[in-house]
Write a protein that holds these residues in place. Sequence first.
Motif, mmCIF file in Angstrom:
data_model
loop_
_atom_site.group_PDB
_atom_site.id
_atom_site.type_symbol
_atom_site.label_atom_id
_atom_site.label_comp_id
_atom_site.label_asym_id
_atom_site.label_seq_id
_atom_site.Cartn_x
_atom_site.Cartn_y
_atom_site.Cartn_z
ATOM 1 N N MET A 148 13.890 38.340 97.887
ATOM 2 C CA MET A 148 15.039 39.312 97.738
ATOM 3 C C MET A 148 16.321 38.781 98.545
ATOM 4 O O MET A 148 16.036 38.043 99.710
ATOM 5 N N HIS A 149 17.633 38.538 97.933
ATOM 6 C CA HIS A 149 18.722 38.131 98.407
ATOM 7 C C HIS A 149 19.636 38.849 98.310
ATOM 8 O O HIS A 149 19.754 39.892 97.259
ATOM 9 N N SER A 150 20.693 38.991 99.041
ATOM 10 C CA SER A 150 22.119 40.029 98.815
ATOM 11 C C SER A 150 22.939 39.017 98.244
ATOM 12 O O SER A 150 23.069 37.783 98.702
ATOM 13 N N ALA A 151 23.867 39.730 97.374
ATOM 14 C CA ALA A 151 24.937 39.017 97.020
ATOM 15 C C ALA A 151 26.378 39.913 97.338
ATOM 16 O O ALA A 151 26.308 41.086 97.281
ATOM 17 N N VAL A 152 27.221 38.908 98.120
ATOM 18 C CA VAL A 152 28.333 39.330 98.667
ATOM 19 C C VAL A 152 29.470 38.791 98.004
ATOM 20 O O VAL A 152 29.630 37.696 97.642
ATOM 21 N N ILE A 153 30.040 39.887 96.994
ATOM 22 C CA ILE A 153 31.145 39.377 96.266
ATOM 23 C C ILE A 153 32.552 40.037 97.159
ATOM 24 O O ILE A 153 32.644 41.247 97.226
ATOM 25 N N ARG A 154 33.311 39.074 97.135
ATOM 26 C CA ARG A 154 34.580 39.397 97.999
ATOM 27 C C ARG A 154 35.853 39.202 97.207
ATOM 28 O O ARG A 154 35.827 38.149 96.339
ATOM 29 N N GLY A 155 36.714 39.924 97.284
ATOM 30 C CA GLY A 155 38.105 39.609 96.848
ATOM 31 C C GLY A 155 39.050 39.654 97.789
ATOM 32 O O GLY A 155 38.940 40.058 99.324
ATOM 33 N N PHE A 156 39.908 38.419 97.723
ATOM 34 C CA PHE A 156 40.896 38.116 98.646
ATOM 35 C C PHE A 156 42.517 38.240 98.333
ATOM 36 O O PHE A 156 42.742 38.005 97.250
ATOM 37 N N ASP A 157 43.338 38.450 99.280
ATOM 38 C CA ASP A 157 44.550 38.593 98.888
ATOM 39 C C ASP A 157 45.411 37.307 98.743
ATOM 40 O O ASP A 157 44.730 36.148 99.108
ATOM 41 N N LYS A 158 46.771 37.239 98.582
ATOM 42 C CA LYS A 158 47.483 36.007 98.349
ATOM 43 C C LYS A 158 47.454 35.213 99.594
ATOM 44 O O LYS A 158 47.601 33.874 99.513
ATOM 45 N N ASP A 159 47.050 35.676 100.825
ATOM 46 C CA ASP A 159 46.978 35.008 102.046
ATOM 47 C C ASP A 159 45.629 34.467 102.405
ATOM 48 O O ASP A 159 45.542 33.742 103.517
#
Length: 127
Positions: free
Chosen positions: A78-89
């Motif tokens: 089992m693995h975790s997927a971490v989906i991240r969103g970043f701002d313009k900086d």
Amino acid sequence: MKLMHTKLPEFIRKMKAVAATMGSIYKECDVVGLENLKTAKMQSNRTGRIERAVEDLAKKEDVYKIEVAVIPRIPESMHSAVIRGFDKDGNPVHAILETINILHPTEDILIHDCPDIVDRRPSIGKH
């Protein structure tokens, strides 16, 4: 706790240095399977066992190159997927966690054509 773990770059450096200095001629050592890791800590007593195994192969006259391949031992994990969103900086502002099972190939794909195999691993659950 510092002495109980070996940092990933140190692990790779040790394997390459041991292979190059043991035996009568220089032997190259490739460490594969860890390319996607930026940082990690390796269990030191297992690092020492792997280092001794590299030494054993480096001392053999018929060995000219060594490969240390690190692969999962249990084929389905089992693995975790971490989906991240970043701002313009470039700062993280949102994250979503998911889970995925990944079926990994076992060591058989790397040893199927090797005539001499020494299995030094303890049984699963006894390491």
